[in-house]
Design an enzyme around this catalytic site. Structure first.
Site, PDB file in Angstrom:
ATOM      1  N   HIS A 174     -37.839  61.757  35.172  1.00  0.00           N
ATOM      2  CA  HIS A 174     -37.631  63.200  35.264  1.00  0.00           C
ATOM      3  C   HIS A 174     -36.327  63.612  34.587  1.00  0.00           C
ATOM      4  CE1 HIS A 174     -41.122  63.415  37.757  1.00  0.00           C
ATOM      5  NE2 HIS A 174     -40.556  62.744  38.761  1.00  0.00           N
ATOM      6  N   ASP A 192     -47.360  60.690  36.738  1.00  0.00           N
ATOM      7  CA  ASP A 192     -46.674  60.872  38.015  1.00  0.00           C
ATOM      8  C   ASP A 192     -47.633  61.200  39.159  1.00  0.00           C
ATOM      9  OD1 ASP A 192     -44.778  61.221  39.950  1.00  0.00           O
ATOM     10  OD2 ASP A 192     -43.778  62.916  39.025  1.00  0.00           O
TER      11      ASP A 192
END
Length: 463
Positions: A285, A336
């Site tokens: 991220h 994810d």
């Protein structure tokens, strides 16, 4: 075995008529200038890429798809209310943190058996999307309440077995998750994630063994979940084994604020100070960074895995991917939470999100985005011998149709642009892992009915 590729992306350009010889799961020769299939060759019509690498996965999050709708975050009525959200939380979730509570509810219900079935279906879905290798960020270690299974790695072994059944490679990123926050013990949901200490985590992780299709790596869940004094233990474990090390980093501003309050520094600086950053480390991220953070990551050649479809689904924000790459961080991509499983969409989204943020175009070429989805993604997972169509590389291939309603029209020489900016996972025609065809003409060869497998395994978890 020889595969004849109608069109092949060779890292810098698309080449028509390429024969790829395979032996013992590896590419032995790449022969260009082959306009027709050699005798006995398997023809792969369309555009063939190296297999795609999904560098960040939480397999059990697939059970959340379609059940959680994000509200405005301001207390106004949500766009939609899900039965799961209403029953488990009393109101529809309106932020990452309330979404997390719904996720905990799914995690609480998983057993090694049900996790195997769910992950097998999820990994089969990945194969249908052209993904040949997944990095599984794994922290569901123990039974609910924290009691140990007879095999302390039963949940991790279920994931390794699921990948084998689905026919893809896996890097099991066994994750240290020891606290609920800075100085806080695990909450009741997180007890099954925790080994108590980093030393106990390392002792359990030591028992995990790689296989032909599986490699073992490590992860720090986040700076809030591993006390600062224990970060070095996880980093040393990975360093001694030359294993990949991943870490969620600065996904939310609240984490940054809490870290500054507890340690007087950003999460990136905390990781740097405890020896976590480096060329075998990947930050996932990296959304909310300071200029110093970016310099620390790039200067240490720490990789960064961007997960655009999840980052937008959870309203996380748009990370500084361009600046990170310019400073020296290689980029990879992950699905994810599996809001969608489509690495081509992740690649496209990274560019398009940056266009929205800056109101300018052309931050990455299609070739650069494909490298993030292939060679750089594999490198982030410890598979440096995959992700290219070259002699000696693992024979992992993904073929995209050039005749679907999405891809028809552009000249074949524009294949890289077509793959990134037009194609989707639905256009994957063939997926080959180690020279073996796992998906043929859009059908998984090992999991007979992937939609039913997904529906049945998710229903078993959600009840």
């Amino acid at each position: 075995m020889t595969y004849w590729l109608e069109h092949a992306w060779l890292g810098t350009h698309v080449e028509p008529g390429v024969a790829v010889d395979v032996a013992d799961g590896r590419i032995t020769a790449v022969r260009t200038g082959t306009p027709t299939p050699p005798p006995g060759a398997e023809a792969l019509r369309g555009l063939t890429l190296p297999g795609l690498a999904n560098a960040h996965s939480h397999a059990f999050h697939r059970a959340l798809r379609g059940t959680v709708q994000v509200g405005s975050g301001t207390g106004s009525p949500p766009l939609a209310r899900s039965r799961v959200a209403v029953e488990d939380m009393g109101r529809a979730p309106d932020s990452f943190w309330t979404w997390r509570e719904v996720m905990y509810g799914i995690a609480d219900k998983l057993t090694p058996e049900s996790y195997f079935q769910l992950a097998r279906a999820v990994y089969a879905e990945m194969a249908l999307a052209g993904i040949t290798c997944v990095g599984e960020f794994h922290y569901l270690h123990h039974a609910p309440g924290g009691s140990r299974y007879d095999d302390p790695n039963a949940m991790g072994e279920a994931l390794i077995a699921a990948a084998a059944d689905a026919g893809i490679r896996i890097t099991l990123l066994d994750t240290a998750y020891l606290s609920a926050g800075f100085g806080d013990p695990p909450n009741r949901h997180q007890l099954r994630f925790s080994d108590g200490t980093a030393d106990a985590w390392a002792e359990r992780a030591d028992a995990l063994k790689g296989r032909e299709h599986a490699r073992i790596g490590a992860a720090v869940h986040s700076v809030r979940a591993v006390p600062a004094g224990e970060l070095g233990t996880v980093a040393d474990w990975a360093r001694e084994r030359r294993a990949p090390l991943h870490v969620h980093l600065s996904e939310q501003t609240a984490e940054n604020d809490a870290c500054r309050a507890a340690h007087g520094r950003t999460p990136t600086r905390l990781l740097a100070d405890h020896g976590v950053l480096g060329p075998r480390t990947t930050a996932v991220h990296a959304t909310h960074l300071t200029d110093e953070d970016i310099a620390l990551l790039g200067g240490s050649t720490t990789g960064v895995c961007m997960c655009p479809t999840t980052e937008r689904d959870l309203a996380d924000g748009i990370g500084p991917a361009v600046a990170l790459q310019e400073q020296g961080s290689p980029l990879s991509l992950g699905s994810d939470s599996h809001a969608v499983i489509d690495l081509l969409e992740e690649a496209r989204a990274m560019e398009l999100d940056e266009r929205l943020r800056t109101r300018t175009r052309g931050h990455w070429t299609a070739a650069a985005l494909l490298r993030a989805a292939t060679a750089d993604g594999h490198a982030a997972l410890g598979w440096d011998d995959a992700g290219t169509l070259a002699p000696g590389a693992l024979a992992d291939l993904t073929t995209i149709r050039l005749d679907s309603v999405r891809t028809a029209g552009p000249l074949p020489r524009l294949g890289a642009e077509t793959a990134v900016f037009a194609a989707s996972a639905a256009d994957v025609r063939h997926t080959i892992v180690g020279g073996r065809q796992i998906v043929r003409d859009g059908v998984h060869t090992r999991v007979a009915d992937v939609p039913t497998a997904l529906a049945d395994s998710i229903a078993a978890v959600r009840g």
